[in-house]
Design a protein around this motif. Structure first.
Motif, PDB file in Angstrom:
ATOM      1  N   ALA A  31       0.659  -1.135  -0.064  1.00 35.34           N
ATOM      2  CA  ALA A  31       0.044  -0.073  -0.100  1.00 35.34           C
ATOM      3  C   ALA A  31       1.054   1.148  -0.013  1.00 35.34           C
ATOM      4  CB  ALA A  31      -0.981   0.159   1.201  1.00 35.34           C
ATOM      5  N   VAL A  32       2.061   1.513   0.901  1.00 37.96           N
ATOM      6  CA  VAL A  32       2.735   2.298   0.868  1.00 37.96           C
ATOM      7  C   VAL A  32       3.410   2.686  -0.537  1.00 37.96           C
ATOM      8  CG1 VAL A  32       5.017   3.315   1.890  1.00 37.96           C
ATOM      9  CG2 VAL A  32       3.363   2.382   3.335  1.00 37.96           C
ATOM     10  N   ARG A  33       3.988   1.510  -0.856  1.00 38.56           N
ATOM     11  CA  ARG A  33       4.511   1.536  -2.387  1.00 38.56           C
ATOM     12  C   ARG A  33       3.544   2.163  -3.396  1.00 38.56           C
ATOM     13  NH1 ARG A  33       6.538  -3.956  -2.143  1.00 38.56           N
ATOM     14  NH2 ARG A  33       8.296  -3.777  -0.746  1.00 38.56           N
ATOM     15  N   ALA A  34       2.264   1.764  -3.511  1.00 41.31           N
ATOM     16  CA  ALA A  34       1.319   2.105  -4.367  1.00 41.31           C
ATOM     17  C   ALA A  34       1.108   3.477  -4.195  1.00 41.31           C
ATOM     18  CB  ALA A  34       0.032   1.284  -4.154  1.00 41.31           C
ATOM     19  N   ARG A  35       0.972   4.220  -2.807  1.00 35.05           N
ATOM     20  CA  ARG A  35       0.815   5.595  -2.876  1.00 35.05           C
ATOM     21  C   ARG A  35       1.859   6.396  -3.201  1.00 35.05           C
ATOM     22  NH1 ARG A  35      -1.570   3.876   2.349  1.00 35.05           N
ATOM     23  NH2 ARG A  35       0.473   4.207   3.370  1.00 35.05           N
ATOM     24  N   ALA A  37       3.808   5.668  -5.700  1.00 31.12           N
ATOM     25  CA  ALA A  37       3.970   5.682  -6.972  1.00 31.12           C
ATOM     26  C   ALA A  37       2.880   6.829  -7.669  1.00 31.12           C
ATOM     27  CB  ALA A  37       3.849   4.258  -7.488  1.00 31.12           C
ATOM     28  N   ALA A  38       1.898   6.778  -6.840  1.00 27.65           N
ATOM     29  CA  ALA A  38       0.661   7.490  -7.307  1.00 27.65           C
ATOM     30  C   ALA A  38       1.118   8.893  -7.254  1.00 27.65           C
ATOM     31  CB  ALA A  38      -0.719   7.328  -6.777  1.00 27.65           C
ATOM     32  N   ARG A  39       1.657   9.138  -6.089  1.00 25.63           N
ATOM     33  CA  ARG A  39       2.155  10.760  -5.930  1.00 25.63           C
ATOM     34  C   ARG A  39       3.348  11.020  -6.720  1.00 25.63           C
ATOM     35  NH1 ARG A  39       2.023   9.579   0.086  1.00 25.63           N
ATOM     36  NH2 ARG A  39       3.952   8.988   0.070  1.00 25.63           N
ATOM     37  N   ARG A  40       4.011  10.194  -7.352  1.00 26.14           N
ATOM     38  CA  ARG A  40       5.069  10.425  -8.149  1.00 26.14           C
ATOM     39  C   ARG A  40       4.484  10.615  -9.499  1.00 26.14           C
ATOM     40  NH1 ARG A  40       8.364   6.570  -5.808  1.00 26.14           N
ATOM     41  NH2 ARG A  40       7.604   4.744  -7.321  1.00 26.14           N
ATOM     42  N   GLU A  41       3.437   9.799  -9.983  1.00 29.28           N
ATOM     43  CA  GLU A  41       2.932   9.964 -11.194  1.00 29.28           C
ATOM     44  C   GLU A  41       2.097  11.111 -11.313  1.00 29.28           C
ATOM     45  OE1 GLU A  41       0.456   6.534 -11.906  1.00 29.28           O
ATOM     46  OE2 GLU A  41       2.189   5.204 -11.963  1.00 29.28           O
TER      47      GLU A  41
END
Length: 80
Positions: A31-35, A37-41
């Motif tokens: 979940a932390v990795r996905a968040r 990645a979403a912030r980076r995108e």
């Protein structure tokens, strides 16, 4: 005999709890990795939009000068 059976059941319950805990931790890391990645995108999209609006042709391609979004560290004056 009952003591052995109790120890065996207790060990199985402990193993199951450890497996559940490990699975919960793995899901939390995902979940932390996905968040992140979403912030980076989202940041990349904002940056590309800002460049396009500023008239920079490289903004559409999303090309940046560095590999990371971190600003360069200012160099200190060296006195010799």
């Amino acid at each position: 005999m009952y003591e052995h059976a109790y120890q065996q059941v207790h060990q199985q319950a402990r193993s199951a709890e450890l497996l559940r805990r490990a699975e919960d931790e793995r899901l939390a890391r995902e979940a932390v990795r996905a968040r992140r990645a979403a912030r980076r995108e989202a940041a990349d999209r904002r940056e590309a939009t800002a460049r396009r609006e500023a008239g920079d042709p490289a903004g559409a391609a999303g090309a940046s000068a560095s590999d990371t979004g971190r600003p360069r560290r200012p160099r200190s004056a060296r006195t010799t």
